[in-house]
Structure formats: structure tokens, C-alpha cells
Design an enzyme around this catalytic site. Structure first.
Site, short mmCIF file in Angstrom:
data_model
loop_
_atom_site.label_atom_id
_atom_site.label_comp_id
_atom_site.label_asym_id
_atom_site.label_seq_id
_atom_site.Cartn_x
_atom_site.Cartn_y
_atom_site.Cartn_z
N HIS A 118 0.83 -1.13 -0.10
CA HIS A 118 -0.05 0.06 0.04
C HIS A 118 0.92 1.06 -0.10
O HIS A 118 0.55 2.25 0.55
CB HIS A 118 -1.13 0.00 1.14
CG HIS A 118 -2.16 -1.04 1.43
ND1 HIS A 118 -3.24 -0.91 0.78
CD2 HIS A 118 -1.89 -2.31 1.93
CE1 HIS A 118 -3.77 -2.12 0.90
NE2 HIS A 118 -3.02 -2.86 1.66
N ASN A 191 -10.20 -3.03 2.63
CA ASN A 191 -10.12 -2.96 1.15
C ASN A 191 -11.17 -2.80 0.16
O ASN A 191 -12.50 -2.83 1.00
CB ASN A 191 -9.44 -4.31 0.73
CG ASN A 191 -7.77 -4.56 1.08
OD1 ASN A 191 -7.03 -3.47 1.36
ND2 ASN A 191 -7.45 -5.55 1.23
FE1 HDE Z 1 -2.24 -4.80 5.72
N1 HDE Z 1 -0.57 -3.98 6.03
N2 HDE Z 1 -1.64 -6.59 6.09
N3 HDE Z 1 -3.84 -5.63 5.14
N4 HDE Z 1 -2.93 -3.24 4.92
C1 HDE Z 1 -0.25 -2.75 5.85
O1 HDE Z 1 0.99 -1.27 7.49
C2 HDE Z 1 -0.50 -6.77 6.98
C3 HDE Z 1 -4.31 -7.27 5.11
C4 HDE Z 1 -4.27 -2.70 4.59
O2 HDE Z 1 -3.29 3.40 3.94
C5 HDE Z 1 1.05 -2.35 6.43
O3 HDE Z 1 1.07 0.81 7.82
C6 HDE Z 1 -0.50 -8.07 7.26
C7 HDE Z 1 -5.79 -7.28 4.80
C8 HDE Z 1 -4.36 -1.35 4.04
O4 HDE Z 1 -1.70 3.20 5.38
C9 HDE Z 1 1.59 -3.64 7.13
C10 HDE Z 1 -1.43 -8.85 6.80
C11 HDE Z 1 -6.37 -6.08 4.60
C12 HDE Z 1 -3.17 -1.03 4.25
C13 HDE Z 1 0.41 -4.61 6.93
C14 HDE Z 1 -2.40 -7.82 6.10
C15 HDE Z 1 -5.21 -4.84 4.63
C16 HDE Z 1 -2.40 -1.76 4.72
C17 HDE Z 1 2.00 -1.56 5.45
C18 HDE Z 1 -1.94 -10.16 6.71
C19 HDE Z 1 -7.76 -5.58 4.35
C20 HDE Z 1 -2.70 0.46 4.04
C21 HDE Z 1 2.23 -0.45 5.95
C22 HDE Z 1 -1.77 -10.68 8.10
C23 HDE Z 1 -8.67 -5.95 5.31
C24 HDE Z 1 -2.90 1.40 5.15
C25 HDE Z 1 1.34 -0.10 7.06
C26 HDE Z 1 -2.61 3.04 4.82
C27 HDE Z 1 -0.83 -1.65 5.24
C28 HDE Z 1 0.39 -5.68 7.21
C29 HDE Z 1 -3.41 -8.27 5.31
C30 HDE Z 1 -5.54 -3.62 4.32
C31 HDE Z 1 2.70 -4.19 6.68
C32 HDE Z 1 0.59 -8.86 8.00
C33 HDE Z 1 -6.56 -8.49 4.63
C34 HDE Z 1 -5.74 -0.71 3.70
O5 HDE Z 1 1.80 -3.58 8.44
#
Ligand code: HDE
Length: 747
Positions: A118, A191
Site C-alpha cells: 500500500h 480494502n
Molecule cells: Fe495490511 N498492512 N496486512 N491488509 N493493509 C499494511 O501497514 C498486513 C491485510 C491494508 O493506507 C502495512 O502501515 C498483514 C488485509 C491497508 O496506510 C503492514 C496482513 C487488509 C493498508 C500490513 C495484512 C489489509 C495496509 C504496510 C496479513 C484488508 C494501508 C504499511 C496478516 C482488510 C494502510 C502499514 C494505509 C498496510 C500488514 C493483510 C489492508 C505491513 C501482516 C486482509 C488498507 O503492516
């Protein structure tokens, strides 16, 4: 103010704009300096942790530079900001130049690490308003009473691309909302697709490594169409359902303002009695859900790689505030236990036929950030940021997220004090004994930094079970295991449900997307493995994709379960994009009116004025800037050129007529391309009078399609501009006219 007028005004930065937002203007504004609370009002004196007034005055968090002389970061006034300090005019620059060194050093460190996923995103401020009290289900203060408003900051993003990548890549869109509630910040980090690729956090780094540019040559950028992604997902059949969504037009939205959002996981609501129900969160855009076509998305990447960012910014600047309704699917644990799927499995939806989506409030985005870096880049969302009245479910993907977000902010934002950055700071006052660390802003007073204490009058003290956050006990004594419940192993039922719920056009787009992506995959075995997976979803799909790849449909991939529970529904009308047209208006739609010398000025201006009145953004598009002379002898100002504003940046096109103008346009490569692309992308095309000849020259007139008449191609006689306008508006409101779609596309 009408959209286009406002856009035309080029929107200079408006210092007063916060005051235009009615009620919210008086409420705390995230990202703005919040006046320190009166310490006595918080019941705490010695342990007061807000920044002192003196510090704030000395070190203002917001700086606009207006009316001030240039200084160094330490406030030393600068006499000369053009020249470094040299020993003589042609002599060497001196080490002593602390002004140059400070400036260059700061510049050298301007970039912070981009988000691992993202990285590319755009944000906006706004508010959330609750429709009615949800006290029955939750003690969350945000839902306590009808009309309650809570400030929000939202960041939309793509997942795979780097920070500077294109907006219109085929990808999931992030839809992350930070609610600054009066009981702390709640982040709904969702999402635009209601499910995910994987079921367990353990697989997230693998998924991300597979989809990101391949590590040896760092290609491709912002694209899943490459071997490592398809290698991974074809070995992870649990991703099948998500692949359906990502290969659908959902993954190429027309605008952030026209896409749904979802919390994805099942969460809990907890009321004051400690009773809990499950909940799934849905955001539904008032403008409806609309998408680009793939060919268009690819071309937009070249014409304007900031397409979505610009669209969001301009809509807000022009007062067309994007709006979504928040809906909840609420169900009990007992209900969930009877579903044919497991609600803890994030690769599954709860069909809306099974549990209705209850509208609970609306969100309006009404203020652009003042500074992209300070707000949109530094905003730190966290799946673990919840408030009393909400809780997690045991979804194993969610568990990993609760840990991950805080952890990633520590390296991205340089330490554990990222909550003090204005965009992340709560409007609810924070009091605790956490101290120090990198970049600490707060100057905590007094000698007490522990609890319990008597020296600080016992402050700050625990809020207790009633006022404080308590976790729902969820008693489920079981052995520690690494494994999954059986229902998680049904990887195909809901993929089939999704495919079967699409219209014929959407199915064709899904097949074409698989074909495109897999054609880019170099290893034939991977292509074939994906088709064997699809053979478990629908014959039509597997057959269509196989044909596109020039292979036979292979044996279906072996299933883990030989028998799966009978699904409650086999088609769901809510899953087709076409079922969500929105309110039917044409507000903010961008319309091109092609002009050249000799254009029928009456028709051109009638269309322009009428479209503007309907809330659309019409533009006179010509070969070059300056004026064209109408057939009536008037001057008409060209607003955009064919070269800088190609057809893919517009939702519809009109050719107003005028013999000379049409003759010129018909021999212009750019104008021909304009019409051909609008035709290929199924957009409404209007020709008045002689304008018809341009359509003919481009093979875009009504009679080029077989069978059904095309309701998106409109031709009117000279002098019929008013009638034409009415019909054109109705056709634009339909968004696209897929009856004309042919595959392969016209050349
Ligand atoms: Fe994320 N995800 N994600 N994700 N995600 C990040 O956090 C992570 C997942 C989502 O506009 C990171 O600040 C793991 C699902 C959005 O700043 C990080 C897992 C969904 C955004 C991270 C998931 C999301 C992130 C990267 C699986 C939908 C952007 C930078 C266990 C429900 C937020 C940050 C923004 C961002 C980890 C799966 C949505 C690395 C470990 C499922 C919208 O922490």
C-alpha cells in the site's frame, strides 16, 4: 459552486476552507494543532502529558511561511538563500557554511521508507455521522446516538506498486479509515474487496514477496501479471475466490469515490452488558460502483498516472464531497455456527441474502490534506487500533495484522512515538506512563511515571471494567495447534458463487483478465496450473481462459474436501457491479466536447452549459490551446488539447458539428484515436449535425455493430442540441454501454 466552475478556478489554497464545513469546524480537527486541555479538567495535574503552551508557541506544528523572513531551522534569519559561502567569488565553498549544511542535510533525509504494501495512496479528511443509536449492540461511543459526528481521515491505496507507481494498475485498493472518536482512535483498515488471498497471517510475507516486483530485476512495477505471483497463488488454492474478484473490474475502479470498502474480517461488537455479536463492515459509495475497462486503465497509466489521486483531490476542491454509507452485517455466533462456511475464514463473504447489510451511518470527505507528506504519508493505520465496544474475532489473518501495523510504523516513522504526529494523534486526550524514545514531542511534567503511585495523586488511574477497554472473553479451551478448521478447506464454492453472479459482460472481463495476466507468465506449467484451479470454479471460465491461452483445459486441481457443505445461495445479485449504479446522476463526470475552427458554436455552448448545470465537468478539447472560431463567427476558448487530454481521461465525448470543424477533426490522428478509444471503452458518444461524419470516419457510428442498437451512440440533427443534451445526460448516467463490446477490440 458547480463542479467545473470550481475546477476552472484552479483552486488556490484557501486558508478559510476549514470554516466551510459547518459543524465540524468547531470540533477538533485531526492534523490541526489542538489547543491543550485545561489540566484541571482532566483531573490530572502532575502527570499532564499534553504539550505545554509555551512549547507549542515556540515550536508551532503548522507553518505556512506567510509574512515571515526565511530562517534556519533554529530561527536564525537568513540574509541570502541563493549563494553558499565561498572564499572569494570564484573560490571554494567553506565547511563553515552551517546554513548550506543544514539545508542539504535536511534535504538528504526528506524521504522516509515507503510502506511495504500500500505504498501508493491518497488521503482526505472528513466526518462520519451515525444514523441511529446502536447501543443495543455496542458501547462504542461513535455509535452512541443519532447525529453524532466523528472526524475521520481516509487513505485509499493500491497494494503492490511502489510509492510513485500508477494509480490504475489492476490491484486491490486499500480503504483505510481513521475515526478520531472521543474514546480514542479506531482504524477500520479495509480494502475494496471483501475477502483476501490467504487465510493465515503466516502466509502474508510469501504473498507479498510473490506479487511485488521480482527480486532479481525489480520488474514488473505495480502488476500481478508475472510468474512469481501466479506461481504462488496457483499453489495456494485458498486464493481462488480472491482471484475472481481481482480479475474482475473491481480491481480497476473508475474512481476511489466509486468503489465499495470492506472490513474483510469478521469483527465483534460488544455492548455495555458485555454481550457480543459478530459484524462485517461495508462502505457503499453514493455515486455507485463503477470501473474502467482494462485497455483504458492501461492507457490512463500513460496519460495521467495520478488519475485517482487527481480525481479525489479535484472532487473535494470543487465541493463535490465523496460520500459513503457504512453498513453492518450483524449476526450471532449461533447463526455463524450454522453457515456452510466459517466466518473466521477471510476468504469467505457472508452473502447479503443470508445477513442483510444494515445502514448505520454516512461518511463524507470534505477536506483535502494541507500537506501530502505530513498527513497522507505519515498517517499510521493499525488493525489493532480499536475502541471500547469493538473487538476482534479469532480470524487468524486478523491476528497477524494486530501485531504487524504497529511494528511496521516503528521502522517507517522512526520509533514508537508515531502517535504524536498530528495526523495520528487522538482527539481524545492520552494519559499514561509511557515515556521517551526517538522523536518524543511531549514534555511530561512531574516525577511520576509509574502506576500505582501516591506521589501523583494516583493519576492517571485505570478506567475500570465499565469505562475502559475490555476484551470479550470468548471461552474456547482447545489444544494449541497449527492447523485450520475443516470448512476453511472449501476453496471453490464461493469462487463459483462470485462467477455465477456476474453479468455476461463481467464474466467476459474476468476471462479476459485471466488471459492477459497468464499470457504474461513465462512458465507454461504455471499457466496450466491456474486453469486447473479454475476448472473447479466454472467450466465456462476454465474453457474461456484455456482458449485464450491456446491450451486444453487440464484435469481439475485435486480438492482437499471431496464433499463440501451445501451453500445457502448459488447466485447473489449483490455481487455484480452492475447492481450498484448509484444515485443515477452525472456529477463530476468528465465530458469532452471536440472543437475546431468552424465548429457549431451554438451546439457546443448549449452542451457545455447544460452539462455543467447537471454537475458534470465539460471541457472544450481542441488541437491546441487558444481560441477556435465558431461557424457563427464567435470565439471559443479551447480548455484542453487532444494531446494532453486523450479520451481515456473522459467519461463521454460529444462532437457538436460544423462542416469545417468536422473535416479537420476527421483527418487528425489524435481526434480519430479519441473517438475510437471512447467507442472501444463503451462510452457514450454524441454527434450533432455534421459531427456524425467523424464517427463514420472512425468506424464508431451506430451501424457498425451487429444486432442490438447501441444506446450509447447518439446522433442528432443540426439545431437539436437541447434534445441531444437530454439524451446525452441520460446515456452518461448509465456509465458504459457494453452492447457494443467486441473482442478482440477494434483497431
Ligand atoms: Fe495490511 N498492512 N496486512 N491488509 N493493509 C499494511 O501497514 C498486513 C491485510 C491494508 O493506507 C502495512 O502501515 C498483514 C488485509 C491497508 O496506510 C503492514 C496482513 C487488509 C493498508 C500490513 C495484512 C489489509 C495496509 C504496510 C496479513 C484488508 C494501508 C504499511 C496478516 C482488510 C494502510 C502499514 C494505509 C498496510 C500488514 C493483510 C489492508 C505491513 C501482516 C486482509 C488498507 O503492516
Amino acid at each position: 459552486m458547480a463542479a467545473a466552475e470550481a475546477l476552472a478556478a484552479a483552486m488556490p489554497y484557501n486558508e478559510n476552507k476549514e470554516n466551510e464545513h459547518g459543524d465540524l469546524a468547531t470540533e477538533p480537527q485531526p492534523g490541526k494543532t489542538v489547543e491543550p486541555k485545561n489540566p484541571s479538567a482532566t483531573g490530572s495535574t502532575l502527570s499532564e502529558s499534553n504539550v505545554s503552551e509555551k512549547t507549542r508557541k515556540l515550536n508551532p506544528l503548522r507553518a505556512d511561511g506567510g509574512g515571515h523572513v526565511l530562517t534556519t531551522n533554529l530561527g536564525v534569519p537568513l540574509a541570502d538563500n541563493q549563494n553558499s559561502l565561498k572564499a572569494g567569488l570564484r573560490g571554494p565553498t567553506l565547511m563553515e557554511d552551517f546554513i548550506l549544511r543544514e539545508k542539504i542535510t535536511h534535504f538528504d533525509h526528506e524521504r522516509i521508507p515507503e510502506r511495504i504494501v500500500h505504498a501508493r495512496g491518497s488521503g482526505a479528511h472528513g466526518f462520519f455521522e451515525t444514523y441511529k443509536s446502536l447501543k443495543k449492540y455496542t458501547k462504542a461511543s461513535i455509535f452512541a446516538e443519532a447525529g453524532k459526528k466523528t472526524p475521520v481521515f481516509v487513505r485509499f491505496s493500491t497494494v503492490a506498486g511502489e510509492r510513485g507507481s500508477t494509480d490504475t494498475a489492476r490491484d486491490v485498493r486499500g480503504f483505510a479509515t481513521k475515526f478520531y472518536t472521543d474514546e480514542g482512535n479506531w482504524d477500520l483498515v479495509g480494502n475494496n474487496i471483501p475477502i483476501f488471498f490467504i487465510q493465515d497471517a503466516m502466509k502474508f510475507p510469501d504473498l507479498v514477496h510473490a506479487v511485488k516486483p521480482e527480486p532479481h530485476h525489480a520488474m514488473p512495477q505495480a502488476a500481478s501479471a508475472h510468474d512469481t505471483f501466479w506461481d504462488f497463488v496457483s499453489l495456494m488454492p485458498e486464493s481462488t475466490h480472491m482471484l475472481m474478484w481481482v480479475m474482475s473490474d473491481r480491481a480497476i475502479p473508475r474512481s476511489f469515490r466509486m468503489m465499495q470498502g470492506f472490513g474483510v474480517h469478521t469483527f465483534r461488537l460488544v455492548n455495555v452488558q458485555g454481550e457480543s455479536v459478530f459484524v462485517k463492515f461495508h462502505w457503499n459509495p453514493v455515486l455507485g460502483t463503477h470501473s474502467l475497462t482494462w485497455d483504458e486503465a492501461v492507457k490512463i497509466s500513460g496519460a495521467d498516472s495520478d488519475f485517482h489521486r487527481r480525481d479525489l483531490w479535484e472532487a473535494i476542491e470543487s465541493g463535490n464531497y465523496p460520500e459513503w454509507e457504512l453498513g453492518m452485517q450483524i449476526f450471532t455466533e449461533a447463526q455463524a455456527d450454522k453457515f456452510s462456511f466459517d466466518v473466521l475464514d477471510p476468504t469467505k463473504i457472508v452473502p447479503e441474502e443470508l445477513v442483510k447489510v444494515m445502514p448505520v451511518g454516512r461518511m463524507v470527505l470534505n477536506r483535502n490534506p494541507d500537506n501530502f507528506f505530513a498527513e497522507t504519508e505519515q498517517v499510521a493505520f493499525g488493525a489493532g487500533h480499536i475502541v471500547p465496544g469493538l473487538d476482534f474475532s479469532n480470524d487468524p489473518l486478523l491476528a497477524g495484522r494486530i501485531h504487524s501495523y504497529t511494528d511496521t510504523q516503528i521502522s517507517r516513522l522512526g520509533g514508537p512515538n508515531f502517535h504524536e504526529i498530528p495526523i495520528n494523534a487522538p482527539v481524545a486526550p492520552a494519559h499514561n506512563n509511557q515515556r521517551d524514545a526517538m522523536h518524543r514531542q511531549t514534555i511530561n511534567r512531574g516525577r511520576v511515571a509509574y502506576e500505582p503511585n501516591s506521589l501523583g495523586g494516583g493519576c492517571p488511574f485505570q478506567a475500570g471494567m465499565k469505562g475502559g477497554f475490555t476484551s470479550f472473553p470468548d471461552p474456547r479451551p482447545e489444544d494449541k495447534v497449527r492447523g485450520k478448521p475443516e470448512k476453511f478447506a472449501d476453496h471453490y464454492s464461493q469462487a463459483t458463487l462470485f462467477f455465477n453472479s456476474q453479468s455476461a459482460v463481467e464474466k467476459a472481463h474476468i476471462i479476459a483478465a485471466f488471459r492477459f495476466e497468464l499470457t504474461k507468465v513465462q512458465v507454461a506449467a504455471i499457466r496450466s496450473r491456474v486453469v486447473s484451479m479454475l476448472a473447479n470454479v466454472a467450466d465456462e471460465l476454465a474453457q474461456g481462459v484455456a482458449e485464450g491461452l491456446g491450451i486444453e483445459v487440464p484435469e481439475p486441481m485435486p480438492k482437499v474436501l471431496s464433499r463440501t457443505a451445501k451453500p445457502e445461495v448459488t447466485t447473489s445479485k449483490f455481487l455484480s457491479l452492475l447492481a450498484r449504479p448509484g444515485d443515477g446522476g452525472i456529477r463530476t463526470r468528465r465530458i469532452a466536447i471536440l472543437v475546431a475552427d468552424g465548429v457549431d458554436g451554438e451546439a457546443a455552448t448549449t452542451l457545455h452549459a447544460g452539462l455543467l448545470k447537471a454537475g458534470a465537468v465539460p471541457r472544450f478539447v481542441g488541437a491546441r490551446l487558444g481560441q477556435v472560431k465558431t461557424q457563427q463567427g464567435e470565439a471559443l476558448e479551447v480548455e484542453v488539447t487532444l494531446e494532453t487530454g486523450p479520451s481515456v481521461l473522459y467519461d463521454a465525448v460529444a462532437v457538436p458539428g460544423g462542416d469545417d470543424a468536422v473535416k479537420q477533426l476527421s483527418i487528425s490522428g489524435h481526434a480519430q484515436e479519441f473517438i475510437k478509444d471512447a467507442y472501444r471503452h463503451c462510452k457514450p458518444i454524441l454527434a450533432v449535425g455534421a459531427g456524425d461524419a467523424l464517427l463514420d470516419a472512425c468506424g464508431a457510428s451506430q451501424n457498425t455493430t451487429d444486432g442490438e442498437a447501441d444506446p450509447g451512440i447518439l446522433t442528432f440533427q443540426e439545431g437539436e442540441a437541447r434534445e441531444a443534451l437530454r439524451a446525452f445526460i441520460a446515456a452518461i448516467a448509465k456509465h458504459r454501454h457494453f452492447t457494443r463490446e467486441v473482442d478482440p477490440p477494434l483497431v
